[in-house]
Write a protein that holds these residues in place. Sequence first.
Motif, mmCIF file in Angstrom:
data_model
loop_
_atom_site.group_PDB
_atom_site.id
_atom_site.type_symbol
_atom_site.label_atom_id
_atom_site.label_comp_id
_atom_site.label_asym_id
_atom_site.label_seq_id
_atom_site.Cartn_x
_atom_site.Cartn_y
_atom_site.Cartn_z
ATOM 1 N N GLY A 64 42.329 27.159 27.273
ATOM 2 C CA GLY A 64 42.745 28.429 28.088
ATOM 3 C C GLY A 64 42.400 29.663 27.583
ATOM 4 N N GLN A 65 41.785 29.789 26.478
ATOM 5 C CA GLN A 65 41.478 31.132 25.846
ATOM 6 C C GLN A 65 40.167 31.809 26.179
ATOM 7 O OE1 GLN A 65 43.642 30.703 21.433
ATOM 8 N NE2 GLN A 65 42.264 28.985 21.687
ATOM 9 N N ARG A 66 39.859 31.943 27.197
ATOM 10 C CA ARG A 66 38.606 32.377 27.839
ATOM 11 C C ARG A 66 39.086 33.468 28.795
ATOM 12 N NH1 ARG A 66 33.581 28.458 29.101
ATOM 13 N NH2 ARG A 66 33.709 27.269 27.214
ATOM 14 N N CYS A 67 38.698 34.549 28.625
ATOM 15 C CA CYS A 67 39.012 35.682 29.668
ATOM 16 C C CYS A 67 38.908 35.328 31.130
ATOM 17 C CB CYS A 67 38.424 37.148 29.348
ATOM 18 S SG CYS A 67 36.598 36.915 29.239
ATOM 19 N N THR A 68 37.801 34.566 31.222
ATOM 20 C CA THR A 68 37.597 33.883 32.616
ATOM 21 C C THR A 68 38.422 32.772 33.341
ATOM 22 O OG1 THR A 68 35.727 32.795 31.906
ATOM 23 C CG2 THR A 68 35.303 35.049 32.944
ATOM 24 N N THR A 107 47.147 41.246 41.699
ATOM 25 C CA THR A 107 47.038 41.485 40.401
ATOM 26 C C THR A 107 46.196 42.737 39.953
ATOM 27 O OG1 THR A 107 45.851 40.631 38.279
ATOM 28 C CG2 THR A 107 44.625 40.201 40.477
ATOM 29 N N ARG A 108 46.626 43.376 38.796
ATOM 30 C CA ARG A 108 45.894 44.803 38.506
ATOM 31 C C ARG A 108 44.601 44.235 37.924
ATOM 32 N NH1 ARG A 108 51.073 46.098 34.804
ATOM 33 N NH2 ARG A 108 50.556 43.868 34.572
ATOM 34 N N PHE A 109 44.231 42.866 37.700
ATOM 35 C CA PHE A 109 43.022 42.671 36.918
ATOM 36 C C PHE A 109 42.048 42.304 38.143
ATOM 37 C CE2 PHE A 109 46.299 41.662 33.784
ATOM 38 C CZ PHE A 109 45.926 41.926 32.740
ATOM 39 N N GLY A 110 40.716 42.060 37.954
ATOM 40 C CA GLY A 110 39.888 41.699 38.739
ATOM 41 C C GLY A 110 38.575 41.341 38.187
ATOM 42 N N LEU A 111 38.555 40.080 37.246
ATOM 43 C CA LEU A 111 37.353 39.584 36.490
ATOM 44 C C LEU A 111 36.942 38.565 37.271
ATOM 45 C CD1 LEU A 111 35.600 39.724 34.051
ATOM 46 C CD2 LEU A 111 37.217 38.124 32.867
ATOM 47 N N SER A 112 37.484 37.484 37.522
ATOM 48 C CA SER A 112 36.912 36.156 37.911
ATOM 49 C C SER A 112 37.545 35.503 39.051
ATOM 50 C CB SER A 112 36.590 35.410 36.827
ATOM 51 O OG SER A 112 35.819 34.191 37.309
ATOM 52 N N ALA A 113 36.952 35.100 39.959
ATOM 53 C CA ALA A 113 37.746 34.320 41.216
ATOM 54 C C ALA A 113 36.942 32.949 41.654
ATOM 55 C CB ALA A 113 38.226 35.237 42.212
ATOM 56 N N SER A 114 37.453 32.133 42.153
ATOM 57 C CA SER A 114 36.673 31.008 42.772
ATOM 58 C C SER A 114 37.379 30.436 43.648
ATOM 59 C CB SER A 114 36.491 30.038 41.519
ATOM 60 O OG SER A 114 35.797 28.963 41.984
ATOM 61 N N LEU A 115 36.609 29.913 44.722
ATOM 62 C CA LEU A 115 37.075 29.280 46.083
ATOM 63 C C LEU A 115 36.360 27.638 46.003
ATOM 64 C CD1 LEU A 115 38.328 28.942 48.756
ATOM 65 C CD2 LEU A 115 36.272 29.734 49.517
ATOM 66 N N ILE A 116 37.512 27.014 46.162
ATOM 67 C CA ILE A 116 37.117 25.621 46.160
ATOM 68 C C ILE A 116 37.074 25.028 47.552
ATOM 69 C CG2 ILE A 116 37.287 23.227 45.180
ATOM 70 C CD1 ILE A 116 36.429 25.419 43.030
ATOM 71 N N SER A 117 36.168 24.826 48.288
ATOM 72 C CA SER A 117 36.209 24.698 49.809
ATOM 73 C C SER A 117 34.723 24.143 50.271
ATOM 74 C CB SER A 117 36.497 25.919 50.553
ATOM 75 O OG SER A 117 36.553 25.696 52.032
ATOM 76 N N GLN A 118 34.732 23.317 51.328
ATOM 77 C CA GLN A 118 33.437 22.886 52.151
ATOM 78 C C GLN A 118 33.292 23.819 53.120
ATOM 79 O OE1 GLN A 118 32.348 20.066 50.676
ATOM 80 N NE2 GLN A 118 33.997 20.271 49.114
ATOM 81 N N ASP A 119 34.089 24.745 53.544
ATOM 82 C CA ASP A 119 33.673 25.557 54.649
ATOM 83 C C ASP A 119 33.015 26.736 54.115
ATOM 84 O OD1 ASP A 119 33.639 27.014 56.778
ATOM 85 O OD2 ASP A 119 35.870 26.453 57.500
#
Length: 471
Positions: free
Chosen positions: A261-265, A385-397
Amino acid sequence: MPGQEIISTEPATGAVLWRQMSGDADTEVGIARRSWAEWAARPLAYRIEALRRFANVVRQKSDAFTDLIARETGKPIWEARTEVETVIAKVDISVTAYSERTGQRRVDAQMNTRLALRHKPHGVLAVLGPYNFPAHLPNGHIVPALLAGNAVVFKPSEKTPASGAFLVDCLHAAGIPEGCVRLLIGGPDQGKALAGHPDIDGLLFTGSATTGIALNRQFAAQPDKILALEMGGNNPIVVWNTPDLYSAAVLVVQSAFTSAGQRCTAARRLIVDQQLFDPLMAEIDKLVSRLIIGEPHADPAPFMGPVIDNNAADMLTESFVSLLTLGGRPLRHMERPIESRPFLTPGMIDMTNATEKPDVELFGPVLQVYRCDTFEAAIAEANDTRFGLSASLISQDPRLYDQFWANIRAGIVNWNRPTNGASSAAPFGGVGWSGNHRPSAYYAADYCAYPVVSSESDQARAAMGVGLRDA
């Protein structure tokens, strides 16, 4: 202050790995200041060749470098080897990026003149490196900075100084002038002295938001100096409308628990459709129960090693308990299998009904889970969140991804991929508390040199036709 001994120990064993006396910022900056002009005056082709020799030196020493990074950070050998490969690859990527982002251009203008666009180095740049990728992340600043013609004063994290020293030794072995790459060993005092030194022309920083915001305030009164900040994230991974729950679980585990878990992303928050919550968590729990946690050289190879030290492990276990006191419901308790060492098992906690949701980056294997009834609510939760580095969506749509991409606030937005594992061949950075709009990786060329525009003509021809009395 100089004279304090910096000692590096192996997180997995507690053995002393490396020790050296701390240095002096005045001395190192002074040497770099006296050296950089000669390096900057060298042709670009000369600097490229020198950095390609550096890549070859690292390649020749890759086994020793891999072993050192693994021992000093605790990360598995396979992961340390990937870091060394990234250090090598950075040179060619930076050469391409420099040409594309800061290349020379000429544009014809009026009256037989032309406009010339070229770039100049800033001078002496300070680099403050983190402990989680002690070679890759500072190298991502150092190589583009040197390529542009800057000198560098590099202070590695006091938790991983040996890896930083090895990196600098490789640069010197490749023929990069010793005066142009200086190593400053030390702790917070040396870091503050370097960041505040009047003779640096800029600071390239990777680390916590707390330190980054303090640096931002400090540099606000110094517009003449470049400041590039990469400050981590409180990253969401959203799972919605997907039939393959095993693959979704794999992506969540990879996002949240790679590198302990020691990654900024790393994914800090899992946001999931209420209807998928129970079956998805069952898949994640089965997968987590199979993870091998061990020392870097263990056989079979571990998925993750320890966190960086006992202080970090203590802080993370205390933070997990704190989340419980706020109303979090434990899904999987975080455990400390070896009391005297900083190994942690992944912890997961349902924070949907918590009385408070702390917006902090818990830099370790802690995953907070939020259940939502609508996709719109999931996006709102992800953006909370005040942060805004990485985000991911897991979806088939794909329509959900279009909606997600358009509305999520992050510098890295992925679809059916982990939140981590960013490519060095693309820009890397975030918004909010994650950075100051100076993305690194492929865009590092942008902050390592500044553009100079020249209006040029081969002859001086001028006339004034307005505003003059008759002769």
